[in-house]
Design an enzyme around this catalytic site. Structure first.
Site, mmCIF file in Angstrom:
data_model
loop_
_atom_site.group_PDB
_atom_site.id
_atom_site.type_symbol
_atom_site.label_atom_id
_atom_site.label_comp_id
_atom_site.label_asym_id
_atom_site.label_seq_id
_atom_site.Cartn_x
_atom_site.Cartn_y
_atom_site.Cartn_z
ATOM 1 N N ASN A 11 0.773 -1.231 0.000
ATOM 2 C CA ASN A 11 0.000 0.000 0.000
ATOM 3 C C ASN A 11 0.804 1.281 0.000
ATOM 4 O OD1 ASN A 11 -2.601 -0.697 -0.268
ATOM 5 N ND2 ASN A 11 -3.042 -0.842 1.909
ATOM 6 N N LYS A 128 9.249 -18.067 -8.779
ATOM 7 C CA LYS A 128 8.490 -16.808 -8.800
ATOM 8 C C LYS A 128 7.903 -16.539 -10.177
ATOM 9 C CE LYS A 128 9.218 -15.306 -4.635
ATOM 10 N NZ LYS A 128 8.182 -14.903 -3.691
ATOM 11 N N LYS A 218 12.316 -8.759 -1.188
ATOM 12 C CA LYS A 218 12.736 -7.446 -0.713
ATOM 13 C C LYS A 218 12.871 -7.399 0.813
ATOM 14 C CE LYS A 218 9.002 -4.740 0.873
ATOM 15 N NZ LYS A 218 8.348 -5.882 1.506
ATOM 16 N N LYS A 280 8.315 -12.159 5.598
ATOM 17 C CA LYS A 280 8.584 -10.991 6.451
ATOM 18 C C LYS A 280 9.081 -11.446 7.820
ATOM 19 C CE LYS A 280 4.899 -8.568 4.088
ATOM 20 N NZ LYS A 280 5.745 -8.360 2.906
#
Lengths: 316, 316
Positions: A11, A128, A218, A280
């Protein structure tokens, strides 16, 4: 160094369900920048990293659509282009927000390469999906002609190319950014680095790196950046205010202050979705295991309170 | 600072008459990098700037071809993308060449914005053709619908959009690069900056800059970079070994060591072609007028000798 690496995803950069226009991206980043400027009031280093999934997707699509007329560029080059694009966006909006907030810091985007190992097992098993969907006969041709790995996803529209996602092992430009941040006026700059996980490169000889067609997670790259700069905190900013166990099921519980061992156990038990909260949490645990002091997962509105220990998921 | 800003154009980045593939660009840059690594042996600051004409042209074309499927991005954003793309290329090839040459320096690409004035007369009279050719009826629609200025060039294929080319007045990221170069290990880095002249932005409020659809002459921007870093030398690298008077006519004379006043006079007399040698000479004269010590025009093979005063056109 005292300070924080903030990894921006989702977002913060692109409105969910939007049309993907540049004006939308600016508006979205402007909102995020107001919050980041508040965070930048605190002393200590502040470094921004970011994803590039939707942006590199657009460049890939444009490369495909234009292939009859202009030569296409490899995936690593498109990654470098998104670093320029998103870095420009972050540095424009964040510098403006800092000025409006009266914070005397400036933003600087550094094109970043991330070393991965040529013998990373990911190269043998690409996972991916990137780019457009192909028909079965196109897929066959691409497999033969270009050596691609493709996977069939009939529900979404056909065959799709898979690229490897190797682990980041070194941030090649890290030493320069460390030197800048350690200089006399170093705390004045907020570097934007390792966009999209950094451009993946493999070492061919001392100092000689070659780009590879792969994507780097990332969040793992952000953990690497935080470790190489030795910041105390890694904050991963996503679309939800924190991590949860039993997410979306009965007994769902949002995590606040959490013990590292406890988080690692939940992670092993599969509490965090692969491709979403899972990487994460993994990136955060790796950061803590390798010398990091604090790991935070939260969304943009909660970030300042999360860094003060009042919101989000916080792990020490 | 003792040192040199080297502005790369033309052949250094793309082979004339080539197909424009990425492999070609790498091969071309690899050759240029060998020479730059030789230059980097000298003590003092070394900074690289570069053009982006062909590269931004490809991105514009891909944006046009993909417009039915994915949103297009404005010209300033495409400029930032080419900084990422070309910066990655320069830093990959030059870092490798430096290692091979045993020079302990590394290359760092910094996304650069260049301030132009909102009241620059160039905005009233766009002069630079960009993007594809249009039919007369398309041109009419674009003029009305998007406020574009277009010019008819029937010999080359029809109507083409013109964008303004305002003068660069400030390199926004200059202070950070100056600080990095002035740091303890500063001479260790070779920054790649102001690619394509820098992303053109206009100041809307203190610290608040907005991108504009324009192009900045990369040689004028390089002169600005050299002035802001206060380097002694500005070297403009092009496809020819130097500047000439009566170029391509009888009595043609290549210029070696030249007096500044003499060069300025030839420039006023129209000896140097607009859009080619003209802006390079103008950029150099401006650099010298505003405190620069030495201005060199040459090609890649002659660059090391030109910097030693043995080749190229040299002005003090």
């Amino acid at each position: 160094m005292a300070g924080t690496v903030v990894a921006l995803g989702g977002n913060a950069l692109q409105r969910a369900g939007g049309e993907g226009t540049w004006a939308e991206a600016c508006a979205q980043m402007r909102r995020a920048a107001r919050t980041l400027a508040e965070v930048a009031r605190a002393p200590g280093v502040l470094v921004v990293t970011h994803g590039n999934g939707p942006q590199v997707g657009v460049l890939l699509r444009q490369n495909e659509l234009g292939a009859g007329e202009v030569p296409s560029r490899p995936l690593d080059v498109l990654g470098a282009e998104t670093q320029g694009q998103i870095g420009y966006l972050v540095q424009s909006e964040l510098t403006a927000a800092l000025r409006r907030a009266g914070v005397a810091r400036s933003v600087l985007t550094v094109i970043s390469r991330t070393e991965v190992r040529g013998d990373d097992p990911a190269f043998r098993t690409p996972t991916k999906p990137v780019g457009r969907f192909y028909t079965e006969s196109e897929a066959r041709l691409l497999r033969k002609g270009r050596g691609w790995t493709l996977v069939n996803d009939p529900a979404r529209g056909g065959w799709r190319r898979l690229v490897p996602s190797p682990r980041p092992v070194r941030w090649i430009e890290g030493h320069a950014v460390r030197e800048l941040l350690g200089s006399k006026l170093g705390s004045r700059w907020i570097p934007v680095v390792a966009g999209g996980g950094g451009v993946p490169v493999v070492r061919r000889a001392p100092g000689v790196y070659e780009g590879v067609e792969a994507v780097i997670d990332k969040d793992l790259a952000s953990s690497l950046v935080a470790r190489e700069l030795r910041t105390e905190t890694l904050a991963i900013v996503t679309d939800v205010p924190g991590a949860a166990v039993r997410f979306g099921r009965s007994g769902e519980r949002w995590l606040g202050e959490v013990d590292r061992a406890e988080l690692a156990r939940w992670s092993r038990d599969g509490e965090f979705a692969a491709g979403s909260m899972g990487p994460k949490v993994e990136a955060g645990l790796e950061f803590l295991r390798r010398g990091g002091r604090r790991f935070v997962i939260t969304d943009i509105p909660s970030l300042p309170r999360a860094l003060r220990g009042e919101a989000g998921t916080r792990v020490r």
